[in-house]
Motif scaffolding. Structure first.
Motif, PDB file in Angstrom:
ATOM      1  N   VAL A 223     -20.527  41.087   8.927  1.00  0.00           N
ATOM      2  CA  VAL A 223     -20.085  42.474   8.871  1.00  0.00           C
ATOM      3  C   VAL A 223     -18.744  42.616   9.594  1.00  0.00           C
ATOM      4  O   VAL A 223     -17.815  43.248   9.089  1.00  0.00           O
ATOM      5  N   GLU A 224     -18.666  42.012  10.793  1.00  0.00           N
ATOM      6  CA  GLU A 224     -17.446  42.092  11.589  1.00  0.00           C
ATOM      7  C   GLU A 224     -17.483  41.042  12.687  1.00  0.00           C
ATOM      8  O   GLU A 224     -18.520  40.448  12.970  1.00  0.00           O
ATOM      9  N   LEU A 225     -16.328  40.817  13.279  1.00  0.00           N
ATOM     10  CA  LEU A 225     -16.222  40.043  14.509  1.00  0.00           C
ATOM     11  C   LEU A 225     -15.914  41.041  15.613  1.00  0.00           C
ATOM     12  O   LEU A 225     -15.233  42.044  15.382  1.00  0.00           O
TER      13      LEU A 225
ATOM     14  N   ASP B  60     -25.337  41.190   9.053  1.00  0.00           N
ATOM     15  CA  ASP B  60     -26.162  42.337   8.687  1.00  0.00           C
ATOM     16  C   ASP B  60     -27.582  42.187   9.232  1.00  0.00           C
ATOM     17  O   ASP B  60     -28.344  43.140   9.253  1.00  0.00           O
ATOM     18  N   ASP B  61     -27.931  40.989   9.740  1.00  0.00           N
ATOM     19  CA  ASP B  61     -29.281  40.765  10.273  1.00  0.00           C
ATOM     20  C   ASP B  61     -29.283  40.215  11.707  1.00  0.00           C
ATOM     21  O   ASP B  61     -30.237  39.594  12.144  1.00  0.00           O
ATOM     22  N   GLY B  62     -28.213  40.423  12.457  1.00  0.00           N
ATOM     23  CA  GLY B  62     -28.163  39.946  13.839  1.00  0.00           C
ATOM     24  C   GLY B  62     -26.743  39.643  14.274  1.00  0.00           C
ATOM     25  O   GLY B  62     -25.780  39.972  13.579  1.00  0.00           O
ATOM     26  N   GLU B  63     -26.593  39.005  15.424  1.00  0.00           N
ATOM     27  CA  GLU B  63     -25.264  38.674  15.955  1.00  0.00           C
ATOM     28  C   GLU B  63     -25.363  37.457  16.864  1.00  0.00           C
ATOM     29  O   GLU B  63     -26.426  37.193  17.426  1.00  0.00           O
ATOM     30  N   VAL B  64     -24.245  36.727  17.006  1.00  0.00           N
ATOM     31  CA  VAL B  64     -24.180  35.560  17.890  1.00  0.00           C
ATOM     32  C   VAL B  64     -22.790  35.461  18.512  1.00  0.00           C
ATOM     33  O   VAL B  64     -21.791  35.810  17.886  1.00  0.00           O
ATOM     34  N   TRP B  65     -22.743  34.986  19.768  1.00  0.00           N
ATOM     35  CA  TRP B  65     -21.475  34.638  20.400  1.00  0.00           C
ATOM     36  C   TRP B  65     -21.079  33.273  19.879  1.00  0.00           C
ATOM     37  O   TRP B  65     -21.926  32.398  19.705  1.00  0.00           O
TER      38      TRP B  65
ATOM     39  N   VAL C 263     -22.787  27.511  17.586  1.00  0.00           N
ATOM     40  CA  VAL C 263     -23.343  28.857  17.604  1.00  0.00           C
ATOM     41  C   VAL C 263     -24.439  28.921  18.629  1.00  0.00           C
ATOM     42  O   VAL C 263     -25.306  28.057  18.678  1.00  0.00           O
ATOM     43  N   GLN C 264     -24.411  29.956  19.449  1.00  0.00           N
ATOM     44  CA  GLN C 264     -25.492  30.199  20.395  1.00  0.00           C
ATOM     45  C   GLN C 264     -26.161  31.493  19.986  1.00  0.00           C
ATOM     46  O   GLN C 264     -25.528  32.541  19.960  1.00  0.00           O
TER      47      GLN C 264
END
Length: 195
Positions: A72-74, A155-160, A192-193
């Motif tokens: 979706v975005e950074l 759209d289903d989560g996020e990660v640093w 990816v974490q």
């Protein structure tokens, strides 16, 4: 010594002053969230120089997918003052390696939607090789050493995210990243974490 020639020490001082003047013409921007998009035309215009035969640019954009997930975005966060200082150092390093006229680098903070630019580098030089190599050097060093952090929002989560360039530069073993997998752009370049 011919008329008009400077003694060696004065010549070195004049050369150092000229380099400082060029560095003062460099443009470094950390664009805060409220400022919006990067002004690409402004950065390209900034590096234009009548003595330059080439302008090279790099525009890093938010892609709409990664590893089968819709992006979706950074979201970028930074220690802005330190980031500016490190970027100034990177531009000085680029100038010491390449015959450059002008440099510009900008990075957005906050959310950057898919399709928009998050980072931009422009370099001008008399010859294209210097401009192109300097542009690559600046983006690679930016990713490896500037305190800017990226979160990828799906759209289903996020990660640093951690860049391979950063990990390699801080591990002491600067091994090249493995080749990208067929059909993918990054291979194991990015660690990816999960949050």
């Amino acid at each position: 010594m011919a008329a008009g020639d400077l003694p060696p020490t004065e010549e070195a001082t004049a050369a150092a002053a000229a380099k400082e003047e060029e560095a003062e013409e460099d443009l470094i921007e950390i664009v805060e969230e409220v400022s919006g998009r990067l002004d690409i035309a402004r950065y390209v215009d900034h590096v234009r120089d009548l003595s330059a035969g080439a302008i090279a640019t790099f525009e890093g954009t938010t892609r709409d997918h990664f590893a089968g997930r819709r992006v979706v975005e950074l979201r970028y966060e930074a220690y802005a003052a330190m980031a500016r200082r490190r970027l100034a150092g990177i531009l000085r390093e680029a100038r010491s390696r390449h015959a450059l006229r002008r440099l510009a680098v900008a990075h957005r903070l906050g959310p950057v939607p898919a399709g928009e630019a998050s980072v931009f580098v422009a370099a001008s030089a008399t010859h294209r090789a210097d401009a192109m190599e300097a542009c690559r050097y600046v983006i690679d060093e930016l990713k490896a050493s500037v305190p800017i952090w990226k979160k990828e929002v799906y759209d289903d989560g996020e990660v640093w995210k951690e860049n391979r360039e950063f990990l390699d530069s801080h591990s002491g073993a600067a091994a090249p990243a493995p080749a990208a997998k067929a059909g993918g752009c990054c291979g194991s370049k990015v660690r990816v974490q999960e949050a």
